[in-house]
Design a protein around this motif. Structure first.
Motif, PDB file in Angstrom:
ATOM      1  N   PHE A   5       7.556 -58.621 -37.930  1.00 43.02           N
ATOM      2  CA  PHE A   5       8.204 -57.585 -38.312  1.00 43.02           C
ATOM      3  C   PHE A   5       7.773 -56.158 -38.177  1.00 43.02           C
ATOM      4  O   PHE A   5       8.056 -55.336 -39.109  1.00 43.02           O
ATOM      5  N   ASN A 240      12.434 -51.049 -43.814  1.00 43.12           N
ATOM      6  CA  ASN A 240      11.890 -51.591 -42.789  1.00 43.12           C
ATOM      7  C   ASN A 240      10.416 -51.406 -42.518  1.00 43.12           C
ATOM      8  O   ASN A 240       9.656 -52.638 -42.235  1.00 43.12           O
ATOM      9  N   LEU A 243       8.999 -54.062 -44.859  1.00 49.81           N
ATOM     10  CA  LEU A 243       9.359 -55.342 -44.669  1.00 49.81           C
ATOM     11  C   LEU A 243       8.365 -56.498 -44.518  1.00 49.81           C
ATOM     12  O   LEU A 243       8.367 -57.520 -45.035  1.00 49.81           O
ATOM     13  N   SER A 246       6.773 -57.223 -47.633  1.00 55.79           N
ATOM     14  CA  SER A 246       7.853 -58.011 -48.710  1.00 55.79           C
ATOM     15  C   SER A 246       7.660 -59.518 -48.170  1.00 55.79           C
ATOM     16  O   SER A 246       7.955 -60.273 -48.983  1.00 55.79           O
ATOM     17  N   ILE A 287      16.485 -54.172 -52.096  1.00 59.46           N
ATOM     18  CA  ILE A 287      17.098 -53.610 -51.112  1.00 59.46           C
ATOM     19  C   ILE A 287      18.490 -53.134 -51.148  1.00 59.46           C
ATOM     20  O   ILE A 287      18.984 -52.183 -50.896  1.00 59.46           O
TER      21      ILE A 287
END
Length: 341
Positions: A5, A240, A243, A246, A287
């Motif tokens: 990611f 993003n 991310l 997360s 989110i």
């Protein structure tokens, strides 16, 4: 996973209306169930007596329930506790006996007499006994509600000072969503609302707030860094960028709660259920609730400190690099004199 990611570029905000519909449906189902059946409060909130019993032989719970009903303890809960010979009995105090100071002692005595008839005198051992009066239960309900509301107020004040009131309001709305969704989950799953479950709900509140604040902190940084982009793009960019963190954090945490859910005992299982669902809904709200709510608030009351950066129109055009300037032409050489004709 981090490299997977590292260059994420997903348009999360695009799906906000679908996300609102899904979470609205979940909370609607929970609200209907809550009105129809209500929460399953433990004796810590309703008042009553809890006995954990170890029997020398396996006894059908139907036999114990029949004797409890004969003793006037209708609606008592019987739950196996790890094995067929270990079980927990929860008998609540009747409403007409709520004001009697000896009500919980009478309930305990009735439970023991029912066990003598169903299991057999001397064939069981009472491992643990708990008795709570209804007045204490009402105080616990009030304190639990006060703790949740106080967390909302402190969060709003902190984010209003640390960021802006718009960020604080969006975070409180997302946290309130988590609490309501978790209560709906508890109602549908018929989990017993005990002090352990209340502690799990408060833990979910803190977990969700932490995730929301991390995203909002990145939003604040990007608002200063990319002042020519609109808020829609900045929110997507910030989500993003956080991310990878997360995914790793929520993945390891939910793996732990799933291990507790599958391998731990009955006492800790309601906590594991609430925490597992709370991690999911906390990530979802950070989110799809907090970010769209902030977008909606800024559309109506844009921040005065960065109005140009927060314009909510069409997407800002991608900046094009200007071509390098052409080499300036050299000055013309003096023309040679023409010969006279």
């Amino acid at each position: 996973m981090i490299r997977l990611f590292a260059n994420a570029n997903y348009d999360f905000i695009k799906w906000r209306r679908i996300a609102f519909s899904i979470t609205g449906l979940i909370m609607l189902i929970g609200a209907i169930d809550l009105v129809a059946r209500g929460l399953n409060y433990s004796i810590e909130f309703t008042g009553g007596t809890l006995l954990q019993v170890e029997s020398a032989k396996r006894v059908p719970t139907s036999d114990i329930r029949r004797e409890l009903d004969n003793a006037g303890l209708n609606g008592a809960e019987i739950q196996t506790f790890g094995s067929d010979t270990s079980f927990v009995i929860r008998a609540r105090i009747a409403h007409e006996a709520a004001a009697d100071q000896a009500a919980e002692e009478a309930v305990g005595a009735n439970v023991r007499r029912a066990l003598d008839r169903s299991v057999g005198a001397g064939q069981y051992t009472v491992v643990r006994t708990e008795a709570v009066r209804p007045k204490v239960g009402r105080e616990l309900q009030g304190k639990a509600l006060t703790a949740i509301l106080l967390s909302f107020v402190v969060t709003l004040i902190y984010l209003a000072v640390r960021f802006e009131w718009r960020f604080g309001l969006a975070a409180v709305v997302a946290t309130a969503h988590d609490v309501i969704a978790t209560i709906a989950f508890i109602s549908v799953m018929r989990l017993e609302v005990s002090l352990i479950v209340v502690g799990a709900v408060l833990t979910v509140v803190g977990y969700s707030l932490n995730d929301t604040i991390i995203i909002f902190d990145r939003v604040r940084e990007n608002l200063r860094k990319y002042r020519r982009q609109n808020l829609y793009e900045i929110l997507n960019l910030s989500i993003n960028e956080t991310l990878p963190r997360s995914v790793l954090t929520h993945g390891t945490t939910i793996a732990t709660t799933l291990a507790l859910l599958l391998l731990a005992g009955e006492v800790i299982r309601p906590f594991a259920w609430v925490m597992t669902f709370g991690i999911f809904t906390g990530t979802f709200s950070s989110i799809y609730i907090a970010a769209p709510v902030l977008l909606w608030i800024e559309k109506r009351w844009p921040g005065e400190d960065a109005r140009g950066a927060r314009t909510l129109g069409s997407r800002a055009p991608t900046p094009q690099f200007a071509p390098p300037p052409a080499t300036p032409p050299s000055s013309p050489s003096p023309r040679a004199p023409q010969p006279a004709r």
